[in-house]
Structure formats: C-alpha cells, structure tokens
Design a protein around this motif. Sequence first.
Motif, PDB file in Angstrom:
ATOM      1  N   LYS A  88      -8.192   4.264   7.977  1.00 23.05           N
ATOM      2  CA  LYS A  88      -9.338   3.368   8.203  1.00 23.05           C
ATOM      3  C   LYS A  88     -10.533   4.157   8.749  1.00 23.05           C
ATOM      4  N   LYS A  89     -10.268   4.947   9.768  1.00 23.70           N
ATOM      5  CA  LYS A  89     -11.363   5.661  10.430  1.00 23.70           C
ATOM      6  C   LYS A  89     -12.039   6.664   9.485  1.00 23.70           C
ATOM      7  N   TYR A  90     -11.235   7.310   8.626  1.00 25.92           N
ATOM      8  CA  TYR A  90     -11.795   8.365   7.776  1.00 25.92           C
ATOM      9  C   TYR A  90     -11.976   7.913   6.308  1.00 25.92           C
ATOM     10  N   ASN A  91     -11.932   6.606   6.120  1.00 26.68           N
ATOM     11  CA  ASN A  91     -12.206   6.041   4.781  1.00 26.68           C
ATOM     12  C   ASN A  91     -11.328   6.609   3.674  1.00 26.68           C
ATOM     13  N   VAL A  92     -10.039   6.671   3.929  1.00 25.18           N
ATOM     14  CA  VAL A  92      -9.098   7.070   2.868  1.00 25.18           C
ATOM     15  C   VAL A  92      -8.454   5.776   2.378  1.00 25.18           C
ATOM     16  N   PRO A  93      -8.751   5.339   1.155  1.00 24.71           N
ATOM     17  CA  PRO A  93      -8.396   3.975   0.765  1.00 24.71           C
ATOM     18  C   PRO A  93      -7.033   3.795   0.090  1.00 24.71           C
ATOM     19  N   ASN A  94      -6.248   4.870  -0.053  1.00 24.40           N
ATOM     20  CA  ASN A  94      -5.002   4.747  -0.831  1.00 24.40           C
ATOM     21  C   ASN A  94      -3.800   5.280  -0.059  1.00 24.40           C
ATOM     22  N   LEU A  95      -2.736   4.479  -0.055  1.00 22.44           N
ATOM     23  CA  LEU A  95      -1.506   4.890   0.645  1.00 22.44           C
ATOM     24  C   LEU A  95      -0.286   4.575  -0.209  1.00 22.44           C
ATOM     25  N   ILE A  96       0.622   5.555  -0.287  1.00 24.14           N
ATOM     26  CA  ILE A  96       1.944   5.316  -0.881  1.00 24.14           C
ATOM     27  C   ILE A  96       2.946   5.417   0.264  1.00 24.14           C
ATOM     28  N   PHE A  97       3.801   4.429   0.389  1.00 23.59           N
ATOM     29  CA  PHE A  97       4.749   4.387   1.512  1.00 23.59           C
ATOM     30  C   PHE A  97       6.189   4.513   1.012  1.00 23.59           C
ATOM     31  N   SER A  98       6.949   5.401   1.659  1.00 23.26           N
ATOM     32  CA  SER A  98       8.378   5.573   1.369  1.00 23.26           C
ATOM     33  C   SER A  98       9.161   4.438   1.980  1.00 23.26           C
ATOM     34  N   SER A  99       9.610   3.538   1.147  1.00 22.75           N
ATOM     35  CA  SER A  99      10.504   2.508   1.671  1.00 22.75           C
ATOM     36  C   SER A  99      11.892   2.735   1.072  1.00 22.75           C
ATOM     37  N   SER A 100      12.753   1.782   1.220  1.00 27.89           N
ATOM     38  CA  SER A 100      14.153   2.012   0.861  1.00 27.89           C
ATOM     39  C   SER A 100      14.787   0.724   0.367  1.00 27.89           C
ATOM     40  N   CYS A 101      15.802   0.882  -0.487  1.00 18.30           N
ATOM     41  CA  CYS A 101      16.573  -0.298  -0.895  1.00 18.30           C
ATOM     42  C   CYS A 101      17.291  -0.897   0.305  1.00 18.30           C
ATOM     43  N   ALA A 102      17.297  -0.158   1.431  1.00 19.30           N
ATOM     44  CA  ALA A 102      17.909  -0.692   2.661  1.00 19.30           C
ATOM     45  C   ALA A 102      17.220  -1.978   3.109  1.00 19.30           C
ATOM     46  N   VAL A 103      15.966  -2.218   2.673  1.00 21.50           N
ATOM     47  CA  VAL A 103      15.271  -3.453   3.091  1.00 21.50           C
ATOM     48  C   VAL A 103      15.966  -4.701   2.537  1.00 21.50           C
ATOM     49  N   TYR A 104      16.749  -4.537   1.448  1.00 22.64           N
ATOM     50  CA  TYR A 104      17.408  -5.696   0.838  1.00 22.64           C
ATOM     51  C   TYR A 104      18.668  -6.112   1.601  1.00 22.64           C
ATOM     52  N   GLY A 105      19.141  -5.214   2.491  1.00 24.24           N
ATOM     53  CA  GLY A 105      20.373  -5.517   3.217  1.00 24.24           C
ATOM     54  C   GLY A 105      21.540  -5.637   2.261  1.00 24.24           C
TER      55      GLY A 105
END
Length: 343
Positions: free
Chosen positions: A114-131
Amino acid sequence: MKKILVTGGCGYIGSHTVVDLSDNGFNAISADDFSNSRRKITNGISKLLNKKHINYEVNLCDLEATEKIFEENPDIVGVIHFAAHIYVPESVENPIKYFRNNINNLLNVLECCKKYNVPNLIFSSSCAVYGNTKDLPVTESTSFGEAECPYARTKQMGEEIIRDFCIANPDFNAVLLRYFNPAGSHESSEIGEAPIVENTHLVPIITEVAIGHRKSMTVFGTDYNTRDGSCVRDFIHVMDLAHAHTKAIQYLLNQRNEQNCEVFNLGIGEGVTVLEAIKAFEKVTGIDLNYSLGKRRAGDVAAIYADTTASRNKLGWTPKRNIEDIVKSAWDWENNKSWLVED
Ligand code: UFG
C-alpha cells in the motif's frame, strides 16, 4: 524487465519460482532470512539465472527492514509471498511461532504494498484450508473446513486478511494459490528441496531412505477406504507449480482478472496413493525401497485432490509432469544436493 519481489525466494518453491520467472522475462529479486533455507542455494539459483541472484536477508516481521526493500526497489510491480513457516507437526507444538510469523509478515508485506504503490500480490495458500473435506475433487468454492492445525489456520487467516485488504483497496489485486502436494525439483538438479528442519513430506523421505540417510520408512495407514488402502494425494511437480506463479502474475499484470481477489487450486487434478508413489519411485530408479506398512498418522485425511478447471482455463496453466517425473527429479536432486547441505 518487470521486477517481482519473491518473499521466501530462497526456499523450496520460492527458488524454483525465481528461476521460472527469470526464464519468462521477469527480473525476480528475493527476500529470505534463511530461517529454513541455505545461503548457498543462491549459488544454484545464480547458475540457472546466468547472473548473480539478488536476495535481501530480511525477516519480514521487521517492518522497517521490509520497507527498506521497497524503498530501494521502487520498480517492483508485484510481490509473490511465500515466506512462511510450513510444517504441520511443528505448528501443533508451537502455534505462537506460526501465528507471529505467518500473520505478521503478511501484514507487513500488505502495508508495504500500500505504502509503495505495488498493486499486485500472489499468496501461497494451501489445500489445508479445506480441512478434512469429503467433497472430491475439491473446487475453489468448497468452503473452508475446520483447520486441522495452526499452520492451516494461518493460511485461512492469511486468505481472509487479503480479502479484507482487497475490499478496502479496490485498486489492489491478489491471487490466492492453494497448493496440493508439491514435490520434485528443477530438472538440472542445481536447486531442490533442502530445509534446515527435518522434512516430514513423503517424496523427500522416499529419496532419503533410498540414498541411505534413513534406514527405512513407514506407509502411514493401509486401511483407508481408497483403491489400495493408503492415502490419496494430488502430487504436483514443483516446476509446474512455479510456472503457475508466473502465469498468475502475468494474469494480474495483463488485467485479466475479473475480481480483485481470486483463488485457484494448483494440483494435477488426479489422486495418487502413497503406495503408488513408492512404486513409481521403484520403477523409475530400479531401487527396492525399504518400507513397512504401519498405522495411520494422526491428522491425515484419507484422500484429497484438486479440481483444476479454474487454473487451467483462467490462468492458462497446464501442468506437464506426472508422478514419475516428480520422483525422478527428486532422486536426481537427492544425488546432487551434498554441495548444499554439507559443509
Ligand atoms: N506419508 C507416509 N509416510 C511418510 C510420510 C508421509 O506414509 O513417512 C504419507 C502421509 O501419511 C500422507 C501422504 O504420505 O498420507 C502425504 O504426506 P505429506 O506429509 O507428504 O503431505 P500432507 O498431505 O500431509 O501435507 C500436505 C501439504 C501441507 C498441508 C497438508 C494438508 O504438504 O502443507 O497437505 O492436509 F498442510
């Protein structure tokens, strides 16, 4: 060349992604404090990049140090955020460590975007979120299940934090990538998996037994309701996985996303049993693996594999490698990695 900041870019999936980004015309720099990676891996990365890899040795929980990276690199157009603690059993023993690190460093990365105006993010998530879901194959609209461990909860919370951030910042774009079971290594064997802490994942355990670093291994459970009684997983080659990140950042940079926060499963879309993975290894290498059949491991789900329609159709991503390619490259890496792990 567009500059991408890869946090955790000297770790297992991060290092492969740095190489794939570079192969596809990006300038990838990394931020990695080597808490679960080795300094010398930068030599392997540099060899594949044909230039010295730039890494900031920074703990991203340190906001000031994180800001400095963004200050020194005003041309960053996107962040791929891998940096996280990733071991399920360790997270059960030490949840505070997982919440402090995985949540704090994400908050700092978002604040800097936000502070440095970088508008794109890819986040490492996991199939673990499905339980422990029974809906197979799992689609992205399958709702979160009860988190089986604090690690999984940090991924659920991370996704929710990013969703809220995207609502508050409509010009910010995020892609959340839910990995199934990453394994294998770059075909050159110049980089691969080499954590500092003991690995508990199946494929590296297979190769460590085969090379003699472990005497034997146990198949955890052969009485599941699956085709051979062992658990079913969706093993995805780390190079295919790395390439999905390149596709995801291109997707955002080319503004092909319909919403400013989208989520994709990353697997092959096929289940392979633990015994089939062992047989694939034996077939590819000609080695008889020393394993025994044992009891179930606490916390394991019987079967999980991905519906990959969305990542294939929207990201235009096609995984090209199968379980045999995975175990072959993992074995080649096991035979080459001594330069990295021994002093
Ligand atoms: N397994 C064995 N013997 C071993 C090691 C593993 O039989 O020595 C089996 C496990 O019981 C499981 C399968 O191999 O059935 C895969 O186990 P891994 O530990 O390699 O991977 P998990 O499926 O447990 O972990 C994956 C991701 C995690 C995520 C988890 C959520 O790697 O990040 O799924 O379920 F949290």
